[in-house]
Design an enzyme around this catalytic site. Structure first.
Site, PDB file in Angstrom:
ATOM      1  N   GLY A   7       0.822  -1.195   0.000  1.00 36.99           N
ATOM      2  CA  GLY A   7       0.000   0.000   0.000  1.00 36.99           C
ATOM      3  C   GLY A   7       0.862   1.253   0.000  1.00 36.99           C
ATOM      4  CB  CYS A   8       0.173   4.682  -1.184  1.00 39.86           C
ATOM      5  SG  CYS A   8      -1.488   4.904  -0.508  1.00 39.86           S
ATOM      6  CE1 TYR A   9      -1.533   8.176   4.043  1.00 41.71           C
ATOM      7  CE2 TYR A   9      -3.359   6.664   3.706  1.00 41.71           C
ATOM      8  CZ  TYR A   9      -2.885   7.952   3.827  1.00 41.71           C
ATOM      9  OH  TYR A   9      -3.748   9.015   3.742  1.00 41.71           O
ATOM     10  CB  ALA A  10       2.156  -0.076   3.779  1.00 44.66           C
TER      11      ALA A  10
END
Length: 345
Positions: A150-153
């Protein structure tokens, strides 16, 4: 040439994949698929592709007849939508890069807890590979199914991995405060994504229950062989694209800023797309690129380390990272098709 298909090509991430793979010197795009625009030319959905991409999007039924013609398929679908085609593709021996959250969490019960749906392919979770190249390059080389982070991850794990792996901070002290551009909400019509709803404002969402929380915890825990629990709060900000993650933790070793910078530089010394900056980072310096820029600081008054990490959510947070994974998987230079500087304006 690597022959590829893209399922979900007309979402924001899907169209970014098309852009990257169209200019990739080692790739031939065999088909583009869309649930909402099957039968439409791709460039009628995105007019900027006129003269460059003349392909007509096909439906899933036709995809099944075309899969035999590809080496790898990219799944750019919302969570819960890719199970059928992932299974179908793997059974044909085709490599898969899935950009949803469906195969990131190794524990199916954790998936069901956070995503609120039952996982129908529990057996596949055993051999799915988490596609964060800078940390899991060796596993990616041997993968049949890569789950794109994921992007935040991505922004958070890259910022925190050196602290955890080098045992520099108290594991229970981690806080991640992250901001995302509106494209992170996807292209589907949602009230909260309308211009008047999201312009000239900021808001937190998913406090305590955002789905990237267990993903970040799971991957960081791999580095210390103990369960890490952290506080993660995402925010929506009125920009088109970009992630800005500010990560905090309590130092447990006596370090100064210079020593911490040197530790990060050494940790990522062989990773072209990671830049440890002396300057404070900004989202515009990584816009439209595969780079992750980060800056490290120490608040000596509170004994806190503060790491700022910026990525483009549609690129390093999704499409370009998927292409980087494909490059590694097929044994070509991972910079191929991705050595693009940021377009800051």
């Amino acid at each position: 040439m690597i022959k590829v298909g893209i399922i979900g090509s007309t979402g924001y991430i899907g169209q970014q994949l098309v852009w990257l793979l169209k200019i990739h010197p080692n790739v031939e795009i065999v088909f583009l698929s869309s649930y909402n625009y099957a039968g439409y030319s791709f460039n009628s959905v995105y007019n900027n592709y006129k003269g460059f991409v003349e392909t007509t999007c096909i439906n899933i039924k036709e995809v099944k007849t075309r899969l035999k013609d590809v080496d790898i398929v990219f799944m750019a679908l919302p969570h819960g939508k890719s199970f059928e085609m992932v299974k179908y593709s793997l059974n044909l021996g085709i490599k898969v890069i899935d950009l949803s959250g469906d195969f990131r969490l190794k524990d199916s019960k954790e998936y069901e807890k956070w995503y609120k749906i039952e996982h129908p392919l529990k057996e596949v979770l055993k051999y799915s590979v988490y596609g964060l190249p800078e940390l899991f390059r060796k596993d990616i080389k041997k993968a049949s199914l890569i789950c794109n982070p994921g992007c935040y991850a991505t922004a958070s794990i890259l910022a925190l991995a050196p602290l955890i792996k080098l045992d520099l901070v108290e594991k229970g002290s981690i806080i991640v405060d992250a901001k995302s551009g509106v494209s992170g909400a996807g292209r589907a019509l949602k009230t909260q994504s309308l211009y008047c709803e999201c312009n000239e404002t900021m808001k937190a969402y998913g406090i305590g229950n955002h789905r990237h929380t267990p993903e970040i915890e799971q991957e960081l825990s791999r580095f210390c062989k103990e369960d890490i629990k952290l506080t993660f709060t995402p925010h929506l900000v009125p920009i088109n694209r970009g992630i800005f993650a500010t990560c905090y933790a309590t130092l447990k070793k006596d370090l100064n800023k210079v020593q911490l910078e040197e530790a990060y530089e050494k940790f990522y010394e062989n990773d072209y797309f990671i830049k440890v900056m002396k300057e404070l980072v900004e989202v515009k310096w990584i816009k439209n690129s595969n780079f992750c820029n980060m800056n490290v600081n120490i608040d000596e008054r509170t004994n806190k380390v503060i790491v700022s990490s910026v990525i483009d959510n549609l690129m390093k947070g999704a499409a370009s990272q998927a292409v980087q994974n494909m490059n590694i998987l097929f044994g070509i230079d991972e910079k191929t098709g991705l050595n693009i500087p940021s377009m800051m304006i």
